[in-house]
Design a protein around this motif. Structure first.
Motif, PDB file in Angstrom:
ATOM      1  N   ASP A  66      46.160   7.288  26.175  1.00 49.33           N
ATOM      2  CA  ASP A  66      46.339   8.240  25.078  1.00 49.33           C
ATOM      3  C   ASP A  66      47.480   9.198  25.422  1.00 49.33           C
ATOM      4  O   ASP A  66      47.318  10.121  26.224  1.00 49.33           O
ATOM      5  CB  ASP A  66      45.039   9.016  24.853  1.00 49.33           C
ATOM      6  N   LYS A  67      48.613   8.978  24.813  1.00 46.70           N
ATOM      7  CA  LYS A  67      49.798   9.773  25.128  1.00 46.70           C
ATOM      8  C   LYS A  67      49.726  11.206  24.613  1.00 46.70           C
ATOM      9  O   LYS A  67      50.572  12.036  24.948  1.00 46.70           O
ATOM     10  CB  LYS A  67      51.054   9.072  24.593  1.00 46.70           C
ATOM     11  N   THR A  68      48.715  11.504  23.789  1.00 49.33           N
ATOM     12  CA  THR A  68      48.564  12.884  23.322  1.00 49.33           C
ATOM     13  C   THR A  68      47.919  13.774  24.389  1.00 49.33           C
ATOM     14  O   THR A  68      47.924  15.001  24.250  1.00 49.33           O
ATOM     15  CB  THR A  68      47.712  12.945  22.042  1.00 49.33           C
ATOM     16  N   ILE A  69      47.374  13.175  25.415  1.00 48.76           N
ATOM     17  CA  ILE A  69      46.720  13.951  26.480  1.00 48.76           C
ATOM     18  C   ILE A  69      47.747  14.250  27.559  1.00 48.76           C
ATOM     19  O   ILE A  69      48.214  13.348  28.255  1.00 48.76           O
ATOM     20  CB  ILE A  69      45.520  13.187  27.061  1.00 48.76           C
ATOM     21  N   LYS A  70      48.109  15.493  27.678  1.00 51.31           N
ATOM     22  CA  LYS A  70      49.163  15.885  28.608  1.00 51.31           C
ATOM     23  C   LYS A  70      48.573  16.232  29.979  1.00 51.31           C
ATOM     24  O   LYS A  70      47.444  16.713  30.078  1.00 51.31           O
ATOM     25  CB  LYS A  70      49.934  17.087  28.066  1.00 51.31           C
ATOM     26  N   PRO A  71      49.331  16.004  31.028  1.00 50.97           N
ATOM     27  CA  PRO A  71      48.866  16.393  32.361  1.00 50.97           C
ATOM     28  C   PRO A  71      48.629  17.895  32.440  1.00 50.97           C
ATOM     29  O   PRO A  71      49.320  18.674  31.776  1.00 50.97           O
ATOM     30  CB  PRO A  71      50.027  15.968  33.273  1.00 50.97           C
ATOM     31  N   LEU A  72      47.646  18.304  33.238  1.00 53.33           N
ATOM     32  CA  LEU A  72      47.417  19.725  33.441  1.00 53.33           C
ATOM     33  C   LEU A  72      48.673  20.360  34.048  1.00 53.33           C
ATOM     34  O   LEU A  72      49.356  19.745  34.866  1.00 53.33           O
ATOM     35  CB  LEU A  72      46.238  19.946  34.386  1.00 53.33           C
ATOM     36  N   PRO A  73      48.976  21.586  33.687  1.00 55.94           N
ATOM     37  CA  PRO A  73      50.189  22.224  34.208  1.00 55.94           C
ATOM     38  C   PRO A  73      50.000  22.715  35.635  1.00 55.94           C
ATOM     39  O   PRO A  73      48.875  22.912  36.104  1.00 55.94           O
ATOM     40  CB  PRO A  73      50.377  23.410  33.253  1.00 55.94           C
ATOM     41  N   PHE A  74      51.102  22.927  36.312  1.00 56.59           N
ATOM     42  CA  PHE A  74      51.073  23.627  37.596  1.00 56.59           C
ATOM     43  C   PHE A  74      50.932  25.110  37.280  1.00 56.59           C
ATOM     44  O   PHE A  74      51.834  25.723  36.712  1.00 56.59           O
ATOM     45  CB  PHE A  74      52.361  23.347  38.368  1.00 56.59           C
ATOM     46  N   ASP A  75      49.765  25.678  37.612  1.00 58.80           N
ATOM     47  CA  ASP A  75      49.479  27.055  37.226  1.00 58.80           C
ATOM     48  C   ASP A  75      48.552  27.676  38.274  1.00 58.80           C
ATOM     49  O   ASP A  75      47.332  27.735  38.092  1.00 58.80           O
ATOM     50  CB  ASP A  75      48.829  27.091  35.835  1.00 58.80           C
ATOM     51  N   PRO A  76      49.102  28.135  39.401  1.00 59.07           N
ATOM     52  CA  PRO A  76      48.275  28.681  40.477  1.00 59.07           C
ATOM     53  C   PRO A  76      47.383  29.844  40.042  1.00 59.07           C
ATOM     54  O   PRO A  76      46.250  29.965  40.529  1.00 59.07           O
ATOM     55  CB  PRO A  76      49.309  29.120  41.513  1.00 59.07           C
ATOM     56  N   GLU A  77      47.866  30.710  39.147  1.00 55.16           N
ATOM     57  CA  GLU A  77      47.050  31.852  38.740  1.00 55.16           C
ATOM     58  C   GLU A  77      45.834  31.399  37.938  1.00 55.16           C
ATOM     59  O   GLU A  77      44.726  31.911  38.128  1.00 55.16           O
ATOM     60  CB  GLU A  77      47.892  32.844  37.937  1.00 55.16           C
ATOM     61  N   ALA A  78      46.023  30.442  37.025  1.00 54.64           N
ATOM     62  CA  ALA A  78      44.895  29.906  36.272  1.00 54.64           C
ATOM     63  C   ALA A  78      43.929  29.182  37.209  1.00 54.64           C
ATOM     64  O   ALA A  78      42.708  29.239  37.021  1.00 54.64           O
ATOM     65  CB  ALA A  78      45.393  28.960  35.178  1.00 54.64           C
ATOM     66  N   ALA A  79      44.474  28.518  38.215  1.00 51.91           N
ATOM     67  CA  ALA A  79      43.634  27.824  39.192  1.00 51.91           C
ATOM     68  C   ALA A  79      42.757  28.824  39.948  1.00 51.91           C
ATOM     69  O   ALA A  79      41.563  28.578  40.172  1.00 51.91           O
ATOM     70  CB  ALA A  79      44.505  27.036  40.167  1.00 51.91           C
TER      71      ALA A  79
END
Length: 554
Positions: free
Chosen positions: A345-358
């Motif tokens: 499913d190409k509409t599902i994007k990889p999770l972003p690199f986001d250390p603060e959200a992590a």
């Protein structure tokens, strides 16, 4: 069940059949379609020396689980059916394509009448039945094959040449399953302990090459089988040298101790761009179904919570990997399917690199630094774990170091441990790990039951991290029963979304496989899977002379 050659060492591997992506130079590689211009007359004789990045555990077709064993076994054994370079199913040991009943419950197969094992014994339906019985035997760890035949009710042997596969219910991957049945000889394996049988190291096959010698940690040698029932191979010998270290392999390629290998991105762009190298080797880069990932053991105290696994992915800068390690060639992936497959499913994007959200997710999950020592903890347990990867993979080292660095900033201590490949894969098969870096090679059929259904946790299958989601389980079962492509696509898109949400893996990327192949080698062809995993693959390569230093022997 999408794992023919199951696990591979993470490096410059690929998952999709693409025309191109990222940064490429037309002067930097030889396109696969240029092979059609090879009009030289094939010659018999000579040798080809191929690299194996890992020692093999076995040459028993039922027991093998790694890509490296598959490389060797493809020369020694043959399937009932396979796919040719165009992706069409063709008969190999069978005399014609299978006949399928209208209700999809019965598939009739007829063997050729001129096939035999390399000791002269005829191949019969009893060999097929024996092989299938071993795959289905609970005492035999046929981890990457038993799932294909889980829905098989019976195998009816009509006579020495005819048999009927009878399914309990309609099973969408049933035709593909027949391409994964490569019989082994009953008259040899039917006597003695199957798991420790001497033939596991000295196999008697039916292919165009036969086993010659296996020196552990050094090489496996095959020689042409002159009484082969099909067209004879051209090469006298194929030698697989076991070289786990990328730098060592490159030096051996330069000195003629190897004729082909898989290159890292830096090798491809630097040493393999030198004029002297280009003069001796054709350079091929191509995509095939595979992806790199980090596996999290969902039973481990640190990774039982979905929020933590999502946080780990958001701490891993995959775009940086794409740019720094792969020079823009890689494509990020978000789920478990072949990236150019209808199941992805190409509409599902990889999770972003986001250390603060992590960090916020880790806080929500209760992992906080309660004593001010810089390491998160919960219920008296520090967030400190071991990350495994295979020794010799320079790319895996970079993956691990990047993860270690970012986790350290977030209050997580990562201890990196390199293991010899055989030990690494044994531990994965037993789920004896907390986190590990590796890759999957994928099949044409998108069934991922064996790797993500909860019943397939070790020792039953390849769900290494014991991932469990009841909804995913039910969808995977439904996907196996559905023959309508549009409906099956919707099912797998739901699977993709759920697994992407749960993050049992940090799905990393797909990159092109990069292979230099000595210019003395002819007959190289490419299929959807590259130059090897199709019929007849590399069986009919031939050489223009015997220029390699070690062409006369290992």
């Amino acid at each position: 069940m999408p794992r023919v050659a199951r696990h591979v060492v993470v490096a410059a591997w690929a998952v999709s059949l693409l025309v191109g992506c990222g940064k490429k130079s037309d002067t930097d590689h030889a396109a696969a379609d240029s092979l059609a211009t090879d009009t030289a007359q094939a010659k018999s004789g000579g040798s080809v020396i191929r690299r194996l990045e890992s020692e093999c555990k076995t040459l028993n077709w039922v027991l093998y689980t790694t890509a490296y064993e598959n490389f060797v076994l493809r020369y020694l054994y043959e399937p009932l059916f396979d796919y040719n370079e165009a992706g069409d199913m063709i008969p190999v040991l069978a005399s014609r394509l299978p006949e399928v009943s209208p209700d999809h419950l019965r598939i009739s197969v007829e063997l050729r009448d001129d096939i035999h094992w390399q000791d002269g014994t005829p191949i019969t339906t009893e060999d097929v039945k024996f092989s299938l019985d071993k795959i289905q035997d609970p005492g035999v760890p046929a981890l990457n094959k038993e799932g294909f035949f889980e829905k098989l009710a019976a195998l009816e042997v009509v006579d020495d040449r005819r048999l009927v596969f009878v399914w309990k219910e309609p099973f969408a991957p049933s035709m593909f399953a027949l391409t994964q049945l490569w019989p082994i000889p009953k008259h040899i394996y039917g006597v003695g302990d199957f798991l420790t049988h001497p033939a596991n190291r000295k196999p008697v096959g039916c292919g165009p090459f036969k086993f010659d010698e296996w020196r552990s940690g050094q090489y496996i040698s095959l020689v042409r089988y002159d009484d082969y029932h099909g067209q004879k191979a051209y090469l006298d010998r194929i030698i697989f040298k076991i070289v786990e270290d990328d730098a060592v392999a490159l030096n051996m390629l330069r000195t003629g101790e190897l004729d082909e290998m898989r290159a890292t991105q830096s090798q491809w762009e630097r040493q393999m761009a030198e004029p002297e190298f280009v003069a001796r080797y054709n350079k091929y880069d191509y995509y095939f179904p595979q992806y790199n990932y980090i596996a999290w053991n969902c039973k481990a105290v640190w990774f039982s919570d979905t929020r933590v696994r999502r946080a780990m992915t958001m701490l891993f800068d995959r775009e940086s990997i794409n740019n720094k390690i792969y020079s823009g060639y890689a494509r990020l992936v978000s789920g478990p399917f072949y990236i150019n497959s209808w199941a992805y499913d190409k509409t599902i994007k990889p999770l972003p690199f986001d250390p603060e959200a992590a960090k916020r997710l880790l806080d929500e999950a209760g992992w906080k630094d309660s004593n001010g020592d810089g390491i998160r903890d919960k219920d008296g347990q520090k967030f400190e774990f071991e990350l495994l990867h295979v020794h010799g993979s320079s790319v895996a080292v970079q993956f691990a170091q990047l993860m270690q660095e970012e986790c350290g900033k977030a209050g997580i201590r990562v201890n990196i441990r390199q293991l010899e490949s055989s030990t690494f894969f044994e531990r994965m098969d037993k789920s004896d790990f907390v986190a590990a870096i590796l890759g999957w090679r994928l099949d044409l059929d998108p069934d991922v039951f064996d790797t993500f259904h909860s019943s397939m946790a070790p020792p039953n299958g390849l769900n290494y991290g014991s991932y469990s989601n009841a909804r995913v389980d039910s969808l995977l079962v439904a996907g196996r029963r559905e023959f309508d492509l549009a409906t099956r696509e919707r099912i797998y898109h739901q699977v993709h979304r759920l697994i992407a949400d749960d993050q049992p893996y940090t799905f990393v990327n797909t990159v092109p496989d990069k292979r230099p192949i000595a210019k003395k080698i002819h007959g190289v062809k490419f299929a959807w899977s590259g130059p090897y995993d199709f019929w007849p693959g590399a069986s009919y390569w031939w050489v223009d002379g015997t220029a390699s230093k070690a062409a006369s022997g290992p």
